[in-house]
Motif scaffolding. Sequence first.
Motif, PDB file in Angstrom:
ATOM      1  N   PHE A  25       0.829  -1.196   0.000  1.00  0.00           N
ATOM      2  CA  PHE A  25       0.000   0.000   0.000  1.00  0.00           C
ATOM      3  C   PHE A  25       0.869   1.253   0.000  1.00  0.00           C
ATOM      4  N   ALA A  26       1.986   1.196   0.690  1.00  0.00           N
ATOM      5  CA  ALA A  26       2.880   2.348   0.769  1.00  0.00           C
ATOM      6  C   ALA A  26       3.540   2.628  -0.579  1.00  0.00           C
ATOM      7  N   ARG A  27       3.646   1.626  -1.450  1.00  0.00           N
ATOM      8  CA  ARG A  27       4.251   1.842  -2.763  1.00  0.00           C
ATOM      9  C   ARG A  27       3.405   2.756  -3.639  1.00  0.00           C
ATOM     10  N   TRP A  28       2.100   2.833  -3.370  1.00  0.00           N
ATOM     11  CA  TRP A  28       1.249   3.729  -4.148  1.00  0.00           C
ATOM     12  C   TRP A  28       1.679   5.176  -3.957  1.00  0.00           C
ATOM     13  N   ASN A  29       2.197   5.501  -2.792  1.00  0.00           N
ATOM     14  CA  ASN A  29       2.656   6.853  -2.539  1.00  0.00           C
ATOM     15  C   ASN A  29       3.754   7.227  -3.528  1.00  0.00           C
ATOM     16  N   TYR A  30       4.697   6.313  -3.771  1.00  0.00           N
ATOM     17  CA  TYR A  30       5.760   6.565  -4.750  1.00  0.00           C
ATOM     18  C   TYR A  30       5.168   6.733  -6.147  1.00  0.00           C
ATOM     19  N   THR A  31       4.218   5.876  -6.508  1.00  0.00           N
ATOM     20  CA  THR A  31       3.597   5.945  -7.830  1.00  0.00           C
ATOM     21  C   THR A  31       2.878   7.267  -8.029  1.00  0.00           C
ATOM     22  N   ILE A  32       2.130   7.673  -7.034  1.00  0.00           N
ATOM     23  CA  ILE A  32       1.392   8.930  -7.142  1.00  0.00           C
ATOM     24  C   ILE A  32       2.355  10.102  -7.246  1.00  0.00           C
ATOM     25  N   ARG A  33       3.396  10.114  -6.424  1.00  0.00           N
ATOM     26  CA  ARG A  33       4.378  11.190  -6.503  1.00  0.00           C
ATOM     27  C   ARG A  33       5.074  11.207  -7.851  1.00  0.00           C
ATOM     28  N   SER A  34       5.384  10.030  -8.387  1.00  0.00           N
ATOM     29  CA  SER A  34       6.057   9.940  -9.683  1.00  0.00           C
ATOM     30  C   SER A  34       5.174  10.490 -10.806  1.00  0.00           C
ATOM     31  N   VAL A  35       3.913  10.122 -10.810  1.00  0.00           N
ATOM     32  CA  VAL A  35       2.983  10.616 -11.831  1.00  0.00           C
ATOM     33  C   VAL A  35       2.807  12.124 -11.702  1.00  0.00           C
ATOM     34  N   HIS A  36       2.697  12.606 -10.490  1.00  0.00           N
ATOM     35  CA  HIS A  36       2.541  14.044 -10.274  1.00  0.00           C
ATOM     36  C   HIS A  36       3.771  14.801 -10.769  1.00  0.00           C
ATOM     37  N   GLN A  37       4.950  14.293 -10.472  1.00  0.00           N
ATOM     38  CA  GLN A  37       6.175  14.960 -10.902  1.00  0.00           C
ATOM     39  C   GLN A  37       6.284  14.959 -12.430  1.00  0.00           C
ATOM     40  N   HIS A  38       5.929  13.847 -13.055  1.00  0.00           N
ATOM     41  CA  HIS A  38       5.964  13.758 -14.518  1.00  0.00           C
ATOM     42  C   HIS A  38       5.000  14.769 -15.141  1.00  0.00           C
ATOM     43  N   ALA A  39       3.794  14.843 -14.595  1.00  0.00           N
ATOM     44  CA  ALA A  39       2.804  15.783 -15.120  1.00  0.00           C
ATOM     45  C   ALA A  39       3.277  17.217 -14.926  1.00  0.00           C
ATOM     46  N   LYS A  40       3.857  17.490 -13.786  1.00  0.00           N
ATOM     47  CA  LYS A  40       4.323  18.843 -13.498  1.00  0.00           C
ATOM     48  C   LYS A  40       5.447  19.250 -14.439  1.00  0.00           C
ATOM     49  N   ASN A  41       6.308  18.319 -14.793  1.00  0.00           N
ATOM     50  CA  ASN A  41       7.447  18.634 -15.646  1.00  0.00           C
ATOM     51  C   ASN A  41       7.105  18.644 -17.130  1.00  0.00           C
ATOM     52  N   ASN A  42       6.156  17.836 -17.564  1.00  0.00           N
ATOM     53  CA  ASN A  42       5.947  17.637 -18.992  1.00  0.00           C
ATOM     54  C   ASN A  42       4.661  18.210 -19.556  1.00  0.00           C
ATOM     55  N   LEU A  43       3.715  18.545 -18.742  1.00  0.00           N
ATOM     56  CA  LEU A  43       2.452  19.074 -19.236  1.00  0.00           C
ATOM     57  C   LEU A  43       2.413  20.572 -19.024  1.00  0.00           C
ATOM     58  N   ARG A  44       1.823  21.268 -19.960  1.00  0.00           N
ATOM     59  CA  ARG A  44       1.714  22.718 -19.842  1.00  0.00           C
ATOM     60  C   ARG A  44       0.666  23.077 -18.808  1.00  0.00           C
ATOM     61  N   SER A  45       0.920  24.159 -18.146  1.00  0.00           N
ATOM     62  CA  SER A  45      -0.062  24.638 -17.194  1.00  0.00           C
ATOM     63  C   SER A  45      -1.211  25.296 -17.951  1.00  0.00           C
ATOM     64  N   TYR A  46      -2.288  25.511 -17.253  1.00  0.00           N
ATOM     65  CA  TYR A  46      -3.468  26.126 -17.861  1.00  0.00           C
ATOM     66  C   TYR A  46      -3.139  27.526 -18.371  1.00  0.00           C
ATOM     67  N   SER A  47      -2.364  28.274 -17.606  1.00  0.00           N
ATOM     68  CA  SER A  47      -2.045  29.645 -18.029  1.00  0.00           C
ATOM     69  C   SER A  47      -1.172  29.646 -19.276  1.00  0.00           C
ATOM     70  N   GLN A  48      -0.234  28.708 -19.375  1.00  0.00           N
ATOM     71  CA  GLN A  48       0.595  28.628 -20.580  1.00  0.00           C
ATOM     72  C   GLN A  48      -0.259  28.271 -21.788  1.00  0.00           C
TER      73      GLN A  48
END
Length: 84
Positions: A25-48
Amino acid sequence: MSLRSRAWIMAATVGAVEAMKDQGFARWNYTIRSVHQHAKNNLRSYSQAKKLSAAANRAATEEKARQAEESLRTVIYLSCWGPN
């Protein structure tokens, strides 16, 4: 509820949480953080995205204005110099 039944419920809850941790169950925390970091780095923000959209709309509007002006110039030229 009696104190004894509350103690059993608490013990069962703690046991369930520990079992979830052991089963990954604790491994999901890593998965969620990884997906969030990927989205933050690779997807444009709404303002952009909004700025890019506004720039594209402005370019399209300028192109339409240029075409309208060219069409008007053609009409004026033909009305002045075209065949009678």
